[in-house]
Design a protein around this motif. Structure first.
Motif, PDB file in Angstrom:
ATOM      1  N   ASN A   1       0.918  -1.173   0.028  1.00 56.32           N
ATOM      2  CA  ASN A   1       0.092  -0.144   0.096  1.00 56.32           C
ATOM      3  C   ASN A   1       0.921   1.245   0.172  1.00 56.32           C
ATOM      4  O   ASN A   1       2.220   1.046  -0.150  1.00 56.32           O
ATOM      5  N   GLY A   2       0.243   2.385   0.068  1.00 53.56           N
ATOM      6  CA  GLY A   2       1.089   3.666   0.142  1.00 53.56           C
ATOM      7  C   GLY A   2       1.465   4.334   1.493  1.00 53.56           C
ATOM      8  O   GLY A   2       2.251   5.200   1.428  1.00 53.56           O
ATOM      9  N   THR A   3       1.087   3.578   2.543  1.00 49.93           N
ATOM     10  CA  THR A   3       1.294   3.905   3.828  1.00 49.93           C
ATOM     11  C   THR A   3       2.458   3.335   4.282  1.00 49.93           C
ATOM     12  O   THR A   3       3.688   4.019   4.842  1.00 49.93           O
TER      13      THR A   3
ATOM     14  N   SER B   1      -3.260  17.021   3.942  1.00 53.89           N
ATOM     15  CA  SER B   1      -2.884  15.796   3.249  1.00 53.89           C
ATOM     16  C   SER B   1      -4.049  14.872   3.848  1.00 53.89           C
ATOM     17  O   SER B   1      -4.731  15.001   4.692  1.00 53.89           O
ATOM     18  N   PHE B   2      -3.884  13.677   3.156  1.00 52.40           N
ATOM     19  CA  PHE B   2      -4.435  12.471   3.704  1.00 52.40           C
ATOM     20  C   PHE B   2      -3.759  12.056   5.015  1.00 52.40           C
ATOM     21  O   PHE B   2      -2.374  12.274   5.190  1.00 52.40           O
TER      22      PHE B   2
ATOM     23  N   ALA C   1      -2.386   9.421   6.462  1.00 52.74           N
ATOM     24  CA  ALA C   1      -1.483   8.617   6.327  1.00 52.74           C
ATOM     25  C   ALA C   1      -0.179   9.368   6.479  1.00 52.74           C
ATOM     26  O   ALA C   1       0.890   8.855   6.992  1.00 52.74           O
ATOM     27  N   THR C   2       0.150  10.479   5.823  1.00 51.45           N
ATOM     28  CA  THR C   2       1.317  11.237   5.714  1.00 51.45           C
ATOM     29  C   THR C   2       1.825  11.359   7.378  1.00 51.45           C
ATOM     30  O   THR C   2       3.005  11.097   7.729  1.00 51.45           O
TER      31      THR C   2
ATOM     32  N   VAL D   1       4.240  16.990   0.549  1.00 50.88           N
ATOM     33  CA  VAL D   1       3.250  16.101  -0.350  1.00 50.88           C
ATOM     34  C   VAL D   1       3.193  16.936  -1.523  1.00 50.88           C
ATOM     35  O   VAL D   1       2.750  18.167  -1.523  1.00 50.88           O
TER      36      VAL D   1
ATOM     37  N   ASP E   1       5.976  12.635   0.083  1.00 52.41           N
ATOM     38  CA  ASP E   1       4.858  11.527  -0.031  1.00 52.41           C
ATOM     39  C   ASP E   1       3.977  12.165  -1.562  1.00 52.41           C
ATOM     40  O   ASP E   1       3.647  13.273  -1.622  1.00 52.41           O
TER      41      ASP E   1
ATOM     42  N   ALA F   1       2.143  10.474  -3.357  1.00 57.52           N
ATOM     43  CA  ALA F   1       0.852   9.397  -3.493  1.00 57.52           C
ATOM     44  C   ALA F   1      -0.018  10.033  -4.279  1.00 57.52           C
ATOM     45  O   ALA F   1      -0.636   8.958  -5.209  1.00 57.52           O
ATOM     46  N   HIS F   2       0.056  11.126  -4.695  1.00 66.58           N
ATOM     47  CA  HIS F   2      -1.187  11.592  -5.823  1.00 66.58           C
ATOM     48  C   HIS F   2      -0.106  12.076  -7.010  1.00 66.58           C
ATOM     49  O   HIS F   2      -0.678  12.560  -8.036  1.00 66.58           O
TER      50      HIS F   2
ATOM     51  N   SER G   1       1.095   5.734  -3.981  1.00 63.99           N
ATOM     52  CA  SER G   1       0.165   4.968  -3.409  1.00 63.99           C
ATOM     53  C   SER G   1      -0.627   4.551  -4.670  1.00 63.99           C
ATOM     54  O   SER G   1      -1.082   5.284  -5.790  1.00 63.99           O
TER      55      SER G   1
ATOM     56  N   HIS H   1      -3.409   2.907  -4.568  1.00 63.73           N
ATOM     57  CA  HIS H   1      -4.882   2.415  -3.975  1.00 63.73           C
ATOM     58  C   HIS H   1      -5.928   2.791  -5.271  1.00 63.73           C
ATOM     59  O   HIS H   1      -5.644   3.266  -6.112  1.00 63.73           O
TER      60      HIS H   1
ATOM     61  N   LYS I   1      -6.916   5.606  -6.772  1.00 61.97           N
ATOM     62  CA  LYS I   1      -5.832   6.826  -7.470  1.00 61.97           C
ATOM     63  C   LYS I   1      -5.837   6.730  -9.151  1.00 61.97           C
ATOM     64  O   LYS I   1      -6.552   5.750  -9.666  1.00 61.97           O
TER      65      LYS I   1
ATOM     66  N   GLY J   1      -2.010  -1.151  -3.000  1.00 65.37           N
ATOM     67  CA  GLY J   1      -0.485  -1.091  -3.452  1.00 65.37           C
ATOM     68  C   GLY J   1       0.109   0.351  -3.471  1.00 65.37           C
ATOM     69  O   GLY J   1      -0.323   1.231  -2.973  1.00 65.37           O
TER      70      GLY J   1
HETATM   71  C1  LIG Z   1      -1.260  11.901   0.391  1.00 63.78           C
HETATM   72  C2  LIG Z   1      -1.473  10.465   0.667  1.00 63.78           C
HETATM   73  N1  LIG Z   1      -0.376   9.631   1.315  1.00 63.78           N
HETATM   74  C3  LIG Z   1      -0.749   8.419   1.549  1.00 63.78           C
HETATM   75  C4  LIG Z   1      -1.791   7.929   1.403  1.00 63.78           C
HETATM   76  C5  LIG Z   1      -1.862   6.343   1.645  1.00 63.78           C
HETATM   77  O1  LIG Z   1      -2.056   5.466   0.816  1.00 63.78           O
HETATM   78  P1  LIG Z   1      -2.618   4.028   0.969  1.00 63.78           P
HETATM   79  O2  LIG Z   1      -4.101   4.230   1.004  1.00 63.78           O
HETATM   80  O3  LIG Z   1      -2.272   3.281  -0.403  1.00 63.78           O
HETATM   81  O4  LIG Z   1      -2.095   3.356   1.934  1.00 63.78           O
HETATM   82  C6  LIG Z   1      -2.690   8.333   0.492  1.00 63.78           C
HETATM   83  C7  LIG Z   1      -4.089   7.629  -0.002  1.00 63.78           C
HETATM   84  O5  LIG Z   1      -4.572   6.902   0.332  1.00 63.78           O
HETATM   85  C8  LIG Z   1      -2.623   9.907   0.140  1.00 63.78           C
HETATM   86  O6  LIG Z   1      -3.501  10.502  -0.448  1.00 63.78           O
END
Ligand SMILES: Cc1ncc(COP(=O)(O)O)c(C=O)c1O
Length: 384
Positions: A60-62, A84-85, A87-88, A130, A156, A158-159, A180, A182, A185, A192
């Protein structure tokens, strides 16, 4: 699913027959995870597509964020963005690191480089920006600050799948970048993600870390985690890579229609770079030219006084009519209970981020939106 609903996103799905063929190959080989042939092929294909030297796939992206911090042995305080989301910031918390929030640039939504230096203390060891909505950060300014103070930079990203500046991947900036994959995305492997690094030695270390720290049958070199991508999702990822350019083009067409229809609506604004992307270029903002965006999101901002309706009123009106935008990123990460008590989370420290979080709606944005869907969304915003 209700066919009348227009969702904010829709997963890019591979051709089912082609996927079946690949699954048959996997079944025949009986090799379903642990660096199998599809995993190897996808790492190589992604490195080529993304124009980066090394890719390590993750589940995953985390976890690549958490693992990057481990690999670079980051401790103490890390400067990051509240916009941000979650997870960052969670990735810092999982490593026992104190997040230090810095306000964002109103023109991009990204961390404001002008505000980074005052947040640096003797405990600061890294910056975690990010590329929000896939808009590249000011990587040069950030690197200059990092070099001046001896800090690491982990993006990060992810986007930011496929985002380039003057033909070069944005993923090559900093010490490492994470992606990410996911389902929501631009490019997905269901769940993933990946880490991008600059050299073979780091790639090797990351590959150990995502496999419990195993460096051989009987050797564990570090307290690693399990974040391996399996063969099924690697195969799915290979197929999706074939159609991601077409998906980005389709998104660009959606963005063009939104920009053209909404750019002059009183009380509705959008990022200058989005206007610029379609030739509506305020001269003073020309410096962003040369960016290949991926149109991963389409945020608009509602000025309640000028528009005559609050952001939430518009959001719920759209929802009632089956047009499902999302208030990304609201609330700010700094408003969640885990982080609210930090000094840097005080709203007075983050006025731009608060304003943005309180006015944003991300409109439906994906490769499969029809012209009718787009028009229905536009009409709801234009006809108050
Ligand atoms: C900015 C950002 N960082 C991290 C993540 C985490 O990725 P994941 O959901 O694949 O774990 C996401 C999205 O889900 C995200 O938008």
């Amino acid at each position: 699913m209700d066919n009348n609903k227009i969702t904010v996103t829709s997963p890019l799905l591979p051709n089912l027959d082609e996927f079946h063929e690949m699954l048959k190959e996997i079944w025949d080989s009986k090799w379903i995870t642990n660096n199998g042939s599809f995993h190897k092929k996808l790492e190589a294909a992604l490195a080529e597509y993304l124009k980066v030297p090394y890719v390590s796939l993750f589940t995953n992206g985390t976890l690549p964020l958490i693992t990057a911090l481990q690999a670079l042995r980051i401790t103490g305080e890390v400067i990051t963005t509240p916009y941000s989301f979650v997870a960052t910031t969670h990735s810092l918390w999982w490593n026992g690191i104190k997040p230090v929030f810095v306000d964002i640039d109103p023109n991009t939504g990204n961390i404001d480089p002008d505000k980074i230096e005052t947040a640096i203390t003797p405990k600061t060891t890294a910056i975690m920006p990010v590329h929000v909505y896939g808009k590249p950060c000011d990587t040069k300014r950030i690197q200059d600050i990092a070099d001046k103070y001896g800090l690491k930079v982990i993006y990060d990203a992810a986007h930011a799948f496929g985002v380039e500046v003057n033909g070069e991947s944005i993923l090559n900036a900093g010490d490492m970048s994470t992606l990410s994959f996911h389902a929501t995305k631009v490019y997905n492997t269901i769940e993933g993600g990946a880490m991008i690094m600059h050299d073979a030695k780091t790639k090797q270390r990351i590959d150990y870390l995502k496999n419990f720290g195993f460096a051989g049958e009987t050797t564990v070199v570090a307290p690693g985690i399990n974040s391996k991508m399996d063969e099924m999702r690697s195969a799915y990822g290979l197929l999706n890579l074939r159609q991601v350019d077409a998906a980005i083009e389709a998104r660009k067409n959606v963005a063009r229609q939104y920009v053209e229809a909404l750019k002059d609506v009183e009380g509705i604004s959008m990022f200058p770079y989005m206007l610029e992307s379609f030739g509506y270029t305020p001269l003073s903002l020309r410096k962003g030219t040369g960016v290949r965006l991926n149109y991963s999101y389409f945020p608009i901002f509602v000025d309640a006084k000028k528009y005559g309706m609050t952001r939430d009123e518009l959001y719920f009106k759209m929802k009632d009519q089956g047009v499902l935008g999302r208030r990304y990123f609201y609330p700010l990460i700094s408003e969640f209970s885990t982080y609210r008590g930090l000094d840097s989370a005080w709203p007075e420290n983050l006025p731009v981020a608060h304003k943005m979080a309180n006015s944003v709606i991300c409109l439906p944005m994906h490769h499969a939106l029809t012209d009718e869907d787009i028009q229905r969304t536009i009409n709801l915003i234009v006809q108050k």
